[in-house]
Write a protein that holds these residues in place. Structure first.
Motif, PDB file in Angstrom:
ATOM      1  N   ARG A 206     -14.828  -3.940   8.244  1.00 59.48           N
ATOM      2  CA  ARG A 206     -14.927  -5.051   6.700  1.00 59.48           C
ATOM      3  C   ARG A 206     -13.832  -4.577   6.263  1.00 59.48           C
ATOM      4  NH1 ARG A 206     -19.993  -2.418   7.549  1.00 59.48           N
ATOM      5  NH2 ARG A 206     -19.065   0.202   7.208  1.00 59.48           N
ATOM      6  N   GLN A 207     -12.360  -3.147   6.721  1.00 60.56           N
ATOM      7  CA  GLN A 207     -11.375  -3.550   6.218  1.00 60.56           C
ATOM      8  C   GLN A 207     -10.573  -4.600   6.553  1.00 60.56           C
ATOM      9  OE1 GLN A 207     -10.201  -0.900   4.046  1.00 60.56           O
ATOM     10  NE2 GLN A 207      -8.651  -1.673   4.012  1.00 60.56           N
ATOM     11  N   ILE A 208     -10.168  -5.379   7.825  1.00 59.92           N
ATOM     12  CA  ILE A 208      -9.657  -6.709   8.244  1.00 59.92           C
ATOM     13  C   ILE A 208      -9.421  -7.611   7.332  1.00 59.92           C
ATOM     14  CG2 ILE A 208      -9.035  -7.865  10.334  1.00 59.92           C
ATOM     15  CD1 ILE A 208      -9.712  -5.530  12.053  1.00 59.92           C
ATOM     16  N   GLU A 209     -10.948  -7.704   7.480  1.00 54.83           N
ATOM     17  CA  GLU A 209     -12.164  -8.811   5.860  1.00 54.83           C
ATOM     18  C   GLU A 209     -11.116  -8.093   4.923  1.00 54.83           C
ATOM     19  OE1 GLU A 209     -15.850  -7.973   6.048  1.00 54.83           O
ATOM     20  OE2 GLU A 209     -15.317  -9.570   8.022  1.00 54.83           O
ATOM     21  N   ILE A 210     -11.174  -7.136   3.807  1.00 53.40           N
ATOM     22  CA  ILE A 210     -10.579  -6.865   2.671  1.00 53.40           C
ATOM     23  C   ILE A 210      -8.940  -7.102   2.609  1.00 53.40           C
ATOM     24  CG2 ILE A 210     -10.218  -5.296   0.886  1.00 53.40           C
ATOM     25  CD1 ILE A 210     -13.511  -3.770   2.034  1.00 53.40           C
ATOM     26  N   GLU A 211      -7.918  -6.469   3.560  1.00 51.77           N
ATOM     27  CA  GLU A 211      -7.132  -7.238   3.908  1.00 51.77           C
ATOM     28  C   GLU A 211      -6.534  -8.355   3.731  1.00 51.77           C
ATOM     29  OE1 GLU A 211      -5.493  -4.379   7.485  1.00 51.77           O
ATOM     30  OE2 GLU A 211      -5.917  -2.207   5.964  1.00 51.77           O
ATOM     31  N   THR A 212      -7.269  -9.174   4.887  1.00 54.09           N
ATOM     32  CA  THR A 212      -7.227 -10.578   4.541  1.00 54.09           C
ATOM     33  C   THR A 212      -7.178 -10.937   3.387  1.00 54.09           C
ATOM     34  OG1 THR A 212      -8.134 -10.590   7.418  1.00 54.09           O
ATOM     35  CG2 THR A 212      -8.108 -12.523   6.022  1.00 54.09           C
ATOM     36  N   ILE A 213      -8.634 -10.657   2.970  1.00 58.32           N
ATOM     37  CA  ILE A 213      -8.040 -11.773   1.226  1.00 58.32           C
ATOM     38  C   ILE A 213      -7.357 -11.476   0.861  1.00 58.32           C
ATOM     39  CG2 ILE A 213      -9.734 -11.543  -0.140  1.00 58.32           C
ATOM     40  CD1 ILE A 213     -12.263 -10.973   1.265  1.00 58.32           C
ATOM     41  N   GLN A 214      -7.063 -10.192   0.807  1.00 58.85           N
ATOM     42  CA  GLN A 214      -6.229  -9.311  -0.360  1.00 58.85           C
ATOM     43  C   GLN A 214      -4.202 -10.071   0.372  1.00 58.85           C
ATOM     44  OE1 GLN A 214      -6.188  -5.317   0.599  1.00 58.85           O
ATOM     45  NE2 GLN A 214      -7.001  -4.536  -1.305  1.00 58.85           N
ATOM     46  N   GLN A 215      -4.261 -10.693   1.594  1.00 62.59           N
ATOM     47  CA  GLN A 215      -3.361 -10.770   1.844  1.00 62.59           C
ATOM     48  C   GLN A 215      -3.155 -12.541   1.841  1.00 62.59           C
ATOM     49  OE1 GLN A 215      -2.876 -11.289   6.161  1.00 62.59           O
ATOM     50  NE2 GLN A 215      -0.302 -11.260   5.966  1.00 62.59           N
ATOM     51  N   GLN A 216      -4.155 -13.515   1.743  1.00 60.63           N
ATOM     52  CA  GLN A 216      -4.670 -14.531   1.565  1.00 60.63           C
ATOM     53  C   GLN A 216      -4.973 -14.772  -0.080  1.00 60.63           C
ATOM     54  OE1 GLN A 216      -8.682 -15.683   2.789  1.00 60.63           O
ATOM     55  NE2 GLN A 216      -7.550 -15.523   4.834  1.00 60.63           N
ATOM     56  N   ALA A 217      -4.555 -14.380  -0.939  1.00 57.74           N
ATOM     57  CA  ALA A 217      -5.207 -13.834  -2.452  1.00 57.74           C
ATOM     58  C   ALA A 217      -3.144 -13.959  -2.770  1.00 57.74           C
ATOM     59  CB  ALA A 217      -5.642 -12.512  -3.225  1.00 57.74           C
ATOM     60  N   GLN A 218      -2.553 -12.943  -2.601  1.00 62.50           N
ATOM     61  CA  GLN A 218      -0.894 -12.766  -2.301  1.00 62.50           C
ATOM     62  C   GLN A 218      -0.412 -13.759  -1.600  1.00 62.50           C
ATOM     63  OE1 GLN A 218       1.096  -9.145  -0.536  1.00 62.50           O
ATOM     64  NE2 GLN A 218       2.374  -9.532  -0.987  1.00 62.50           N
ATOM     65  N   ILE A 219      -0.280 -14.490  -0.534  1.00 62.51           N
ATOM     66  CA  ILE A 219      -0.138 -15.808  -0.136  1.00 62.51           C
ATOM     67  C   ILE A 219      -0.236 -17.225  -1.290  1.00 62.51           C
ATOM     68  CG2 ILE A 219       0.515 -17.915   1.145  1.00 62.51           C
ATOM     69  CD1 ILE A 219      -0.457 -15.116   3.849  1.00 62.51           C
ATOM     70  N   GLN A 220      -1.306 -17.188  -1.754  1.00 65.31           N
ATOM     71  CA  GLN A 220      -1.828 -18.980  -2.658  1.00 65.31           C
ATOM     72  C   GLN A 220      -0.558 -18.541  -3.849  1.00 65.31           C
ATOM     73  OE1 GLN A 220      -5.659 -17.753  -2.760  1.00 65.31           O
ATOM     74  NE2 GLN A 220      -6.400 -18.869  -0.851  1.00 65.31           N
ATOM     75  N   ALA A 221      -1.056 -16.490  -3.921  1.00 67.31           N
ATOM     76  CA  ALA A 221      -0.061 -16.676  -5.523  1.00 67.31           C
ATOM     77  C   ALA A 221       1.557 -16.479  -5.630  1.00 67.31           C
ATOM     78  CB  ALA A 221      -0.246 -15.082  -5.916  1.00 67.31           C
ATOM     79  N   THR A 222       1.989 -16.231  -4.343  1.00 68.26           N
ATOM     80  CA  THR A 222       3.546 -16.485  -4.205  1.00 68.26           C
ATOM     81  C   THR A 222       3.150 -18.199  -4.148  1.00 68.26           C
ATOM     82  OG1 THR A 222       3.874 -14.369  -2.831  1.00 68.26           O
ATOM     83  CG2 THR A 222       5.168 -16.473  -2.870  1.00 68.26           C
ATOM     84  N   ALA A 223       2.492 -18.640  -3.638  1.00 70.15           N
ATOM     85  CA  ALA A 223       2.863 -20.423  -3.212  1.00 70.15           C
ATOM     86  C   ALA A 223       2.806 -21.264  -4.445  1.00 70.15           C
ATOM     87  CB  ALA A 223       1.799 -21.065  -2.341  1.00 70.15           C
ATOM     88  N   ARG A 224       1.730 -20.325  -5.552  1.00 67.88           N
ATOM     89  CA  ARG A 224       1.761 -21.366  -6.928  1.00 67.88           C
ATOM     90  C   ARG A 224       3.256 -20.798  -7.641  1.00 67.88           C
ATOM     91  NH1 ARG A 224      -3.715 -19.072  -6.714  1.00 67.88           N
ATOM     92  NH2 ARG A 224      -3.407 -17.231  -7.642  1.00 67.88           N
ATOM     93  N   GLN A 225       3.719 -19.822  -7.274  1.00 72.00           N
ATOM     94  CA  GLN A 225       4.764 -18.891  -8.480  1.00 72.00           C
ATOM     95  C   GLN A 225       5.695 -20.340  -7.896  1.00 72.00           C
ATOM     96  OE1 GLN A 225       5.752 -15.387  -7.656  1.00 72.00           O
ATOM     97  NE2 GLN A 225       7.132 -14.840  -9.804  1.00 72.00           N
TER      98      GLN A 225
END
Length: 612
Positions: A206-225
């Motif tokens: 579960r911790q890995i899944e949460i970290e994966t979601i956070q990482q994906q959100a950060q990557i998407q935010a960086t891509a949008r920026q």
């Protein structure tokens, strides 16, 4: 043993001149008379009359205790050692004894004994000698039952004693008890660890899944920026505008950067313009260029410099008109058209080649193979058949390793290293363990499971071999038949396609039961009697009989014998490597979609039928 017991209550000389009645005896005492030469007589335990004593040849009168005695003895000086030769059992015996009638009283006096306990102790020690070697230190109740059977019947000794009512109590001694308690505690820790592993593993997942979601959100935010600023951060003006947006309170700083940028652009443009003009004038004076092209070339070069300094590269229109004598450059003269040359491939280009049909090397003999339903010879070499539709699920193979545990320590160590290597190989390759189920059985006088059929992974325990005595093929075959049938049913219920099971049968000795095991072997391998009948691959070395190894294998090409000159430890090493390579290789073929099974003999082995 307990305190000494004296069954001779009194020993007195027989009086010759009796002046009164004969001394009476108690009911539990028997009177025994002895001559000087050792002749003994008991007149049903009654004393002689005074008249009989006067002329009697007997010189000594003995009073023998006829009562029954209950005693308890601890065999501490002669402990029973367990099967492993290290640990010992603590044996306590409760027993009863007495003098065996009038005849027993005579024999007891004749023996010259007073304390009967040494006789009883010696009998129990000799009766129980070596019995502990048949039992593991964990099986104290089994030894207790065996000893109680040994001493269940009464025993009459030549000394006139009768031993009966024996009751044996067995437990591990203090050292062994501490060892067993350590094992039990380790098992509890293992059980608790296995139970805690599930929630711990879930928490990590579960911790890995949460970290994966956070990482994906950060990557998407960086891509949008990055997309939003793609056209802004490529020029100096864009960088200044971005700074003003992100630092609105520092407008003065942004305007100062803008002013400095304009001054740098102007200074750079003027400097490059002056240099270009000077160069072009020299070139014009020497007739290298036409005067009409001077301004055009200046604008091109200075525009390039302007773009390099962050500007747009545009210059104001020329202030002076072009000369009337200016003319453009003549077009370059091309060579006359000729025959076309072949086009050259660009660097790094590799044409697509069609591979020829691959054929096997000459002289290679195909090995025997096994299909999902049975063993068939592998087809000869030829053109590869067109690939069929991909299978959605790979079939599952059930593999059992039956290992002889009656071997010496060196052989068992080699085989144990092979099992450890196989376990490591399957644990490190999940795609192999998913198509294999592995079970390990130890074979001696009885056959015991060392690893229940399982999909081997990092959390699967390693099978541990235990040195034991005896060797029974019959018990192994009788153990395998219900076990395989049950495992096949369980795996099928999980939705897997199950291939016919494979059994690797490793033996280093001759069976204790002779040839009577063949009936149990037939019951196991006969497909009419056993729907889950396996294929048996037999490997023999050491004292194994070639004929038996050949008979155990379900096909002649599946029985292998070590060379006669090969020592047992070296043969066991070859078997260990063979097990690892054979099982892992089979798993790789299954994982790639090939269900056929092929086998080559271990190093130093040959077919058993060739060794007959």
């Amino acid at each position: 043993m307990t305190e000494p017991v004296s069954l001779i209550v009194s020993q007195t000389p027989v009086p010759r001149m009796a002046v009164g009645p004969t001394k009476a005896t108690e009911p539990h005492l028997a009177v025994v008379y002895a001559t000087a030469s050792g002749e003994v007589a008991c007149f049903e335990g009654r004393p002689m009359k005074p008249s009989q004593q006067m002329f009697s040849k007997y010189r000594t009168r003995y009073e023998v205790d006829m009562r029954a005695y209950q005693r308890s003895a601890l065999l501490g000086r002669n402990p029973l050692v367990s099967r492993d030769g290290v640990h010992a059992f603590e044996v306590t015996v409760d027993f009863a004894f007495r003098v065996d009638g009038w005849k027993g009283a005579e024999d007891f006096v004749r023996s010259g004994l007073r304390d009967p306990l040494p006789v009883v102790h010696g009998h129990l020690v000799s009766l129980f000698h070596g019995a502990g070697q048949r039992f593991a230190i964990e099986d104290s109740f089994g030894l207790q039952h065996h000893l109680n059977q040994l001493c269940a019947q009464p025993v009459v000794f030549q000394e006139g004693l009768k031993l009966y009512g024996c009751q044996v109590h067995v437990r591990p001694d203090a050292k062994s008890l501490s060892h067993l308690e350590s094992l039990i505690e380790a098992g509890r820790r293992e059980h608790l660890g296995a139970a805690e592993h599930v929630p711990n593993r879930g928490a990590v997942v579960r911790q890995i899944e949460i970290e994966t979601i956070q990482q994906q959100a950060q990557i998407q935010a960086t891509a949008r920026q990055a997309d939003a600023l793609a056209d802004t951060l490529t020029t100096s003006d864009g960088l200044i505008r971005h700074y003003l947006v992100t630092h609105p309170h520092d407008a003065a700083g942004a305007f100062e950067m803008r002013r400095q940028l304009e001054e740098a652009r102007a200074a750079t443009a003027e400097l490059q313009n002056q240099r270009a003009l000077g160069l072009f004038q020299v070139m014009a004076e020497k007739g290298l260029i036409q005067a009409g092209d001077l301004e055009h070339m200046r604008r091109q070069l200075t525009g390039t410099v302007g773009r390099a300094t962050g500007g747009d590269g545009a210059l104001p229109p020329p202030a002076t008109p072009q000369l009337t004598t200016a003319r453009p450059w003549d077009p370059p003269q091309l060579p006359p058209a000729g025959p076309a040359e072949p086009a050259q491939a660009p660097p790094g280009y590799a044409p697509t080649l069609v591979s020829p049909t691959v054929t096997p090397e000459p002289g290679v003999t195909p090995q025997a193979g096994v299909t999902p339903e049975g063993f068939t010879p592998r087809a000869g070499a030829g053109p590869a058949a067109p690939p069929g539709p991909p299978t959605t699920t790979a079939p599952t193979a059930l593999i059992y390793l039956v290992v002889d545990e009656s071997l010496d320590r060196a052989c068992l160590d080699e085989l144990q290293r092979g099992l450890d290597a196989l376990h490591s190989a399957l644990s490190a390759a999940p795609h192999l363990s998913r198509v294999l189920r592995l079970g390990v059985l130890g074979m001696a006088a009885t056959t015991e499971q060392r690893l229940s059929l399982a999909e081997v992974g990092p959390g699967t325990r390693t099978a541990l071999l235990v040195g034991r005595r005896g060797l029974s093929y019959s018990h192994a075959f009788r153990t395998l038949r219900p076990l395989i049938g049950q495992d096949v049913t369980v795996v099928k219920n999980d939705g897997a396609r199950v291939l016919r099971p494979l059994v690797y049968f490793l033996t280093g000795g001759a069976p204790d039961e002779g040839n009577t095991w063949r009936g149990d072997h037939h019951d196991l391998t006969d497909t009419d009697r056993n729907r889950a009948a396996p294929h048996l691959i037999a490997l023999g070395f050491g004292r194994a009989e070639t004929q038996a190894v050949r008979a155990v294998a379900t096909r002649p090409e599946l029985g292998f014998m070590a060379a006669p000159h090969q020592d047992a430890a070296s043969a066991a090493h070859s078997c260990a490597a063979f097990l690892r390579d054979s099982v892992v290789g089979y798993g790789q073929r299954l994982a790639s979609g090939e269900a056929n099974f092929s086998i080559n003999p271990p190093d130093g082995f040959r077919r058993a039928e060739d060794a007959l």
